[in-house]
Scaffold this motif. Structure first.
Motif, mmCIF file in Angstrom:
data_model
loop_
_atom_site.group_PDB
_atom_site.id
_atom_site.type_symbol
_atom_site.label_atom_id
_atom_site.label_comp_id
_atom_site.label_asym_id
_atom_site.label_seq_id
_atom_site.Cartn_x
_atom_site.Cartn_y
_atom_site.Cartn_z
ATOM 1 N N ARG A 276 0.816 -1.223 0.000
ATOM 2 C CA ARG A 276 0.000 0.000 0.000
ATOM 3 C C ARG A 276 0.850 1.274 0.000
ATOM 4 O O ARG A 276 0.444 2.297 0.553
ATOM 5 N N ARG A 277 2.025 1.202 -0.625
ATOM 6 C CA ARG A 277 2.885 2.387 -0.719
ATOM 7 C C ARG A 277 2.507 3.265 -1.903
ATOM 8 O O ARG A 277 3.025 4.373 -2.030
ATOM 9 N N VAL A 278 1.643 2.780 -2.785
ATOM 10 C CA VAL A 278 1.126 3.602 -3.873
ATOM 11 C C VAL A 278 -0.397 3.511 -3.866
ATOM 12 O O VAL A 278 -0.978 2.509 -3.438
ATOM 13 N N ASP A 279 -1.046 4.570 -4.353
ATOM 14 C CA ASP A 279 -2.508 4.602 -4.425
ATOM 15 C C ASP A 279 -2.996 4.071 -5.768
ATOM 16 O O ASP A 279 -3.992 3.345 -5.832
ATOM 17 N N LEU A 280 -2.310 4.473 -6.825
ATOM 18 C CA LEU A 280 -2.636 4.052 -8.184
ATOM 19 C C LEU A 280 -1.360 3.579 -8.861
ATOM 20 O O LEU A 280 -0.264 3.944 -8.430
ATOM 21 N N ALA A 281 -1.498 2.782 -9.909
ATOM 22 C CA ALA A 281 -0.317 2.331 -10.655
ATOM 23 C C ALA A 281 -0.636 2.286 -12.135
ATOM 24 O O ALA A 281 -1.763 1.983 -12.533
ATOM 25 N N ILE A 282 0.369 2.624 -12.939
ATOM 26 C CA ILE A 282 0.283 2.494 -14.396
ATOM 27 C C ILE A 282 1.253 1.397 -14.812
ATOM 28 O O ILE A 282 2.449 1.466 -14.524
ATOM 29 N N MET A 283 0.726 0.366 -15.459
ATOM 30 C CA MET A 283 1.562 -0.748 -15.916
ATOM 31 C C MET A 283 0.874 -1.461 -17.064
ATOM 32 O O MET A 283 -0.248 -1.090 -17.449
#
Length: 316
Positions: free
Chosen positions: A145-152
């Motif tokens: 949970r260190r990022v809220d959203l991700a682009i991959m």
């Protein structure tokens, strides 16, 4: 030193109202209280501070003492800070303020900055922090949970995520402009497998895609490769003639446009995958995160230009 927690907002309101009106009765009318109630608030405040806060002037109205003026100034400052905090809270509730941590896989750094720059202009009170890493690192950031959203590219199986496709993600096979394969109308499988491949490090989504491509292409035939840890070093290695590489079009669009690299044409190429914007399925999204999520999914076409891909590839 007097205790700050002994002061109350009612007492400070009473002091301010008497100062504005000049009389206790006028302050009582303004506050909707009885004069004795206002008088009681003032006496309690003065008792707490151990000094007089109001004096009667020559014409009989109340005026603040030096101590009273100091307290009134502090109260005005505090009221302004509280008003600002309430505005901030309202902005947070409406998703117009806050912090959003956006995880981006390494290849995504060629498209994500344009997203972030646009978002910062449209939502100046939302602090958007971009965290770049390879696929494994970005998935680990989602897990913890260190990022809220991700682009991959391909969404992970774990943790469970909700993914939104936001555009095509083409991958092309590249070589130096003077390479024999770059001059062929259609390169054969055997000829491609004779080349040394430049691969990303383990844990990279591009490496996983390349290995699958080569396994399908050669049906298990051996090939040689050199491993490098970034798209930038891969591009330079290919330009220098150390091998060929399967790489995201977004990572090499400028080099293709200006003729520093060329596309190898072959069956089943280019490989067109999807970019995804995603978040954990079990995550309760803040207003700011929802705002950014909605904007990117609604406007992704402005950042991922398919016409540019068609134009550059057709010219190589």
């Amino acid at each position: 030193m007097r205790r700050l927690d002994a002061l109350t907002l009612k007492q400070l309101k009473a002091l301010s109202a008497v100062t504005r009106n000049g009389t206790i009765s006028g302050a009582a009318d303004e506050l909707g209280l009885t004069p004795p109630a206002v008088h009681s608030q003032l006496k309690s405040l003065e008792a707490t501070l151990g000094c007089s806060l109001l004096d009667r002037s020559a014409n009989g109205v109340f005026v603040p003492t030096a101590e009273g003026r100091a307290l009134l100034l502090a109260n005005e400052t505090a009221a302004a800070a509280l008003s600002k905090a309430l505005q901030q809270i309202d902005a947070l509730k409406r998703g117009l303020a806050g912090t959003v941590i956006l995880g981006v896989v390494s290849t995504g750094k060629y498209v994500a900055p344009s997203f972030v720059a646009r978002l910062k202009k449209i939502f100046p009170k939302i602090d958007i922090v971009m965290s770049v890493g390879n696929r494994d690192a970005t998935i680990a950031a989602l897990e913890t949970r260190r990022v809220d959203l991700a682009i991959m590219g391909r969404p992970p199986r774990y943790p469970a995520v909700t993914a939104y496709p936001i555009g095509d993600h083409p991958h092309v096979l590249i070589a130096p402009p003077d390479h024999p394969l770059a001059r062929m109308e259609r390169a054969s499988v055997d000829r491609i497998l004779q080349e040394n491949f430049i691969l990303r490090e383990p844990g990279s989504g591009t490496r996983i895609l390349t290995m699958r491509f080569l396994d399908q292409l050669g049906e298990g035939k051996p090939f040689t490769f050199t491993e490098m840890e970034s798209n930038e070093t891969i591009k330079q290695a290919v330009i220098a003639g150390l091998g060929i590489a399967l790489i995201s079009f977004h990572a090499v669009s400028e080099e293709l446009k200006y003729g520093r690299l060329s596309v190898i044409r072959a069956d089943n190429l280019p490989i067109v995958r999807k970019w995804y914007l995603l978040h954990r399925s079990d995550e309760a999204l803040s207003g700011a995160v929802e705002t950014i999520l909605d904007y990117i999914t609604d406007n992704a076409h402005e950042f991922l230009d398919d016409q540019e891909f068609d134009r550059v590839v057709s010219q190589t």
